[in-house]
Motif scaffolding. Structure first.
Motif, mmCIF file in Angstrom:
data_model
loop_
_atom_site.group_PDB
_atom_site.id
_atom_site.type_symbol
_atom_site.label_atom_id
_atom_site.label_comp_id
_atom_site.label_asym_id
_atom_site.label_seq_id
_atom_site.Cartn_x
_atom_site.Cartn_y
_atom_site.Cartn_z
ATOM 1 N N ASP A 60 -4.160 4.019 -6.568
ATOM 2 C CA ASP A 60 -3.995 3.538 -5.206
ATOM 3 C C ASP A 60 -3.921 2.012 -5.148
ATOM 4 N N ASP A 61 -3.778 1.386 -6.310
ATOM 5 C CA ASP A 61 -3.669 -0.067 -6.337
ATOM 6 C C ASP A 61 -2.404 -0.509 -5.606
ATOM 7 N N ASP A 62 -2.499 -1.652 -4.961
ATOM 8 C CA ASP A 62 -1.323 -2.211 -4.302
ATOM 9 C C ASP A 62 -0.296 -2.596 -5.364
ATOM 10 N N ARG A 63 0.975 -2.286 -5.100
ATOM 11 C CA ARG A 63 2.057 -2.607 -6.027
ATOM 12 C C ARG A 63 3.182 -3.276 -5.250
ATOM 13 N N ARG A 98 6.466 -1.444 -4.066
ATOM 14 C CA ARG A 98 6.475 -0.503 -2.945
ATOM 15 C C ARG A 98 7.123 -1.078 -1.700
ATOM 16 N N ASP A 99 7.277 -2.393 -1.656
ATOM 17 C CA ASP A 99 7.915 -3.010 -0.498
ATOM 18 C C ASP A 99 9.420 -2.802 -0.504
ATOM 19 N N ASN A 123 0.838 -1.193 0.000
ATOM 20 C CA ASN A 123 0.000 0.000 0.000
ATOM 21 C C ASN A 123 0.879 1.252 0.000
ATOM 22 N N ARG A 124 0.489 2.248 -0.806
ATOM 23 C CA ARG A 124 1.306 3.445 -0.934
ATOM 24 C C ARG A 124 1.512 4.150 0.410
ATOM 25 N N ASP A 125 0.428 4.406 1.145
ATOM 26 C CA ASP A 125 0.523 5.141 2.409
ATOM 27 C C ASP A 125 1.325 4.358 3.443
ATOM 28 N N ALA A 126 1.117 3.045 3.487
ATOM 29 C CA ALA A 126 1.844 2.220 4.448
ATOM 30 C C ALA A 126 3.341 2.214 4.141
#
Length: 295
Positions: free
Chosen positions: A152-155, A158-159, A110-113
């Motif tokens: 806002d899709d999970d990518r 981002r990890d 998640n981007r915000d996380a």
């Protein structure tokens, strides 16, 4: 891209952890770049000869990350890291995953996380994964990239966090990037030291790609049905030439593993290099010959 300076190292090691970290930092053997003895498995007398790509000393690393209230414990190894040139001519950067530092089993997609996790990082240290040097070295700057995916899709990308190697660049051998994503049926090699199921000196572990998704997620089955995946998130996935085609993120629990039914095999999943570069808005780098930063 922009460089985000990490906070002063307010996250301090305590007690025996501090003494151990200081001792490790003081025992650097960066000048020792002798030929590795780990390739003895190439001998025809060995029943299971190593047939993977060449992986030299100072290529694979162990990251230690202090984030929020979670402090660094030098005795606890949770992940793997490696260095690459994200763009030709740029200084090498270290790539490592976020979720092990947060003590989570699932990647931060998640981007915000992901942004919150990065902003909470106060210290990053690394050590050579195969013991070619005893020192722990501190990295100081996280590189922040514009997320090319405005949704806002999970990518999966981002990890991952990229960290400037700074003055340590000369003691790091970056891996070359592949120009194409792996396909189903391709062989990939997860490059890292493992804790069980294989010799700790084996530099890479063979797997066959079983799935490639449109969001850059790749899945694979390891040839070794007893391989332990402890501390492997963040390990580079290499092709036969030693080019990075992806980054290993973990093991899908629903598919079993060495601790369940060994006959089912050990499965892993990760994200392709092309997806990482796309997500960070970086042109795909050339997959040319390896350039070493160690002299």
């Amino acid at each position: 891209m922009k460089i985000m300076e990490m906070l002063p190292p307010t996250a301090r090691l305590s007690g025996a952890g501090l003494l151990l970290a200081l001792a490790l930092v003081g025992c650097s053997s960066e000048s020792d770049f002798g030929a590795s003895t780990r390739q003895r498995a190439n001998s025809p007398a060995v029943a299971d000869p190593y047939r993977g790509p060449s992986v030299r000393d100072f290529t694979i690393w162990r990251p230690y990350v202090a984030v929020n209230e979670i402090q660094i414990d030098p005795d606890v190894i949770l992940a793997t890291a490696f260095a690459v040139h994200l763009e030709p001519g740029d200084a090498p950067v270290m790539i490592m995953p976020l979720h092990p530092a947060l003590q989570q089993s699932d990647p931060v997609v998640n981007r915000d996380a992901a942004d919150a996790a990065r902003s909470g990082v106060t210290k990053i240290m690394v050590s050579e994964a195969f013991g070619a040097a005893d020192a722990m070295r501190q990295l100081r700057e996280i590189i922040e990239f514009e997320d090319a995916d405005a949704s806002d899709d999970d990518r999966w990308a981002r990890d991952l966090v990229a960290v400037s190697t700074g003055a340590l660049a000369r003691g790091i051998r970056p891996l070359p990037l592949a120009t194409e994503a792996p396909q189903v049926g391709d062989t990939v090699w997860m490059a890292t030291a493992v804790y069980a199921g294989a010799s700790p000196s084996r530099v890479a572990h063979q797997a066959t790609v079983t799935e490639v998704d449109g969001d850059g997620r790749i899945a694979y089955r390891f040839a070794n049905s007893r391989l332990s995946l402890q501390a492997t998130p963040g390990a580079p996935l290499l092709d036969d030439k030693g080019h990075v085609v992806g980054v290993h993120l973990g093991s899908p629990a629903e598919e079993g593993g060495a601790d369940d039914d060994p006959k089912a095999g050990v499965f892993g999943f990760g994200v392709s290099t092309t997806e990482i570069l796309r997500a960070w808005g970086i042109e795909t780098a050339s997959g040319g010959e390896d350039e070493t930063a160690v002299e």
